[in-house]
Design an enzyme around this catalytic site. Structure first.
Site, PDB file in Angstrom:
ATOM      1  N   LYS A  62       4.240  57.794  21.889  1.00  0.00           N
ATOM      2  CA  LYS A  62       3.942  57.424  20.502  1.00  0.00           C
ATOM      3  C   LYS A  62       3.944  55.901  20.474  1.00  0.00           C
ATOM      4  O   LYS A  62       4.990  55.268  20.612  1.00  0.00           O
ATOM      5  CB  LYS A  62       4.989  57.984  19.547  1.00  0.00           C
ATOM      6  CG  LYS A  62       4.773  57.566  18.103  1.00  0.00           C
ATOM      7  CD  LYS A  62       5.811  58.206  17.190  1.00  0.00           C
ATOM      8  CE  LYS A  62       5.585  57.773  15.754  1.00  0.00           C
ATOM      9  NZ  LYS A  62       6.155  56.445  15.463  1.00  0.00           N
ATOM     10  N   GLY A  93      10.380  54.271   6.366  1.00  0.00           N
ATOM     11  CA  GLY A  93      11.686  54.361   5.715  1.00  0.00           C
ATOM     12  C   GLY A  93      11.687  54.115   4.222  1.00  0.00           C
ATOM     13  O   GLY A  93      12.746  54.133   3.592  1.00  0.00           O
ATOM     14  N   THR A 108      13.563  59.386   8.411  1.00  0.00           N
ATOM     15  CA  THR A 108      14.521  58.955   7.395  1.00  0.00           C
ATOM     16  C   THR A 108      14.675  59.970   6.268  1.00  0.00           C
ATOM     17  O   THR A 108      15.786  60.179   5.768  1.00  0.00           O
ATOM     18  CB  THR A 108      14.099  57.594   6.816  1.00  0.00           C
ATOM     19  OG1 THR A 108      13.879  56.672   7.882  1.00  0.00           O
ATOM     20  CG2 THR A 108      15.175  57.034   5.898  1.00  0.00           C
TER      21      THR A 108
END
EC number: 2.8.1.10
Length: 259
Positions: A98, A159, A208
């Site tokens: 990734k 986030g 998150t």
């Protein structure tokens, strides 16, 4: 739910979960189980791969149960990202990566020129590249044309929990590329996951939203059901949006009522 296929590999779950910021490893493992995910992403630069300490999450992850997707989080140049990917391949025995190349440490938006440079280099080195990028259709098309296995545009800043901020761009990206489209970043709750799938994306990566939820395991369960609902809804085919009302009951052969 139909399977997610990336680079010829099939996954029954269309959710990818991160492994950081959980209260403790036990909660992480319970949340992963509750979500039904089969793929988890790990930040190579933020772990000691040789350590056997409780902080090393690798000792808790069963690679026979979860497909480990290493990421290049914390990299700000193409060179850093390529070196990190090579470290991940050596340490974990996988050529999947990734790819993250950040522009700064405040917005955590991707640095697109460096990202494209890193992607090109990694593809030449036979990596299966899944790049985190912005929700720009042009960039996503370039990454697709280069040979990336999927594109992973952000839904909102990492986030932030802001959800899907630009659904129209995601729809354009969906129309322009044939490889898997995975929303990465910005998801805040289960409804955001459902919305993403209703837009036609193939998968959602989140961390998150689960790890920092008041009850992570409960949230993981919620997103599992949201993913199922969103995917089923888009496959079912929603009705078109219209400005004016349409009666849901037929008006033919109605009983006449004398006034």
């Amino acid at each position: 739910m139909d399977e997610l296929i990336i680079a010829g590999k099939s996954f029954k779950s269309r959710l990818i979960l991160g492994t950081s910021r959980y209260p403790n490893p036990q909660v992480m493992m319970e949340a992963l189980e509750a979500s039904g995910t089969e793929m988890v992403t790990v930040a190579i630069r933020r772990m000691d791969l040789k350590s056997d300490s409780a902080e090393n999450i690798m000792k808790f992850l069963d690679d026979k149960k979860y497909f480990l997707l290493p990421n290049t989080a914390g990299c700000y140049t193409a060179k850093e990202a390529v070196l990190t990917a090579e470290l991940a391949r050596e340490a974990l025995g996988t050529n999947w990566i990734k790819l993250e190349v950040l522009g700064d440490d405040e917005t955590l938006f991707p640095d697109i020129p460096e990202l494209l440079k890193a992607a090109e280099t990694l593809l030449e080195k036979d990596f299966v590249v899944l790049p985190y990028t912005n929700d720009d259709p042009i960039t996503c098309k370039k990454l697709s044309d280069m040979g990336c296995a999927a594109v992973m545009p952000l839904g909102a800043p990492i986030g932030s929990g802001m959800g899907i901020r630009n659904p129209y761009n995601l729809q354009i990206i969906r129309e322009q590329i044939d490889i898997p489209l995975i929303v990465d970043a910005g998801v805040g709750t289960a409804s955001d996951v459902a919305v993403a799938f209703e837009l036609g994306v193939d998968g959602v990566l989140l961390n998150t939203a689960v790890a920092q939820a008041k009850h992570p395991v409960q949230m993981a369960t919620a997103i599992k059901h949201a993913a199922l609902a969103g995917r089923m809804a888009v496959n079912a085919g929603r009705i078109p949006k219209k400005l004016y009302a349409t009666a849901s009951s037929p008006t033919d052969d109605m009983i006449e009522i004398d006034g």
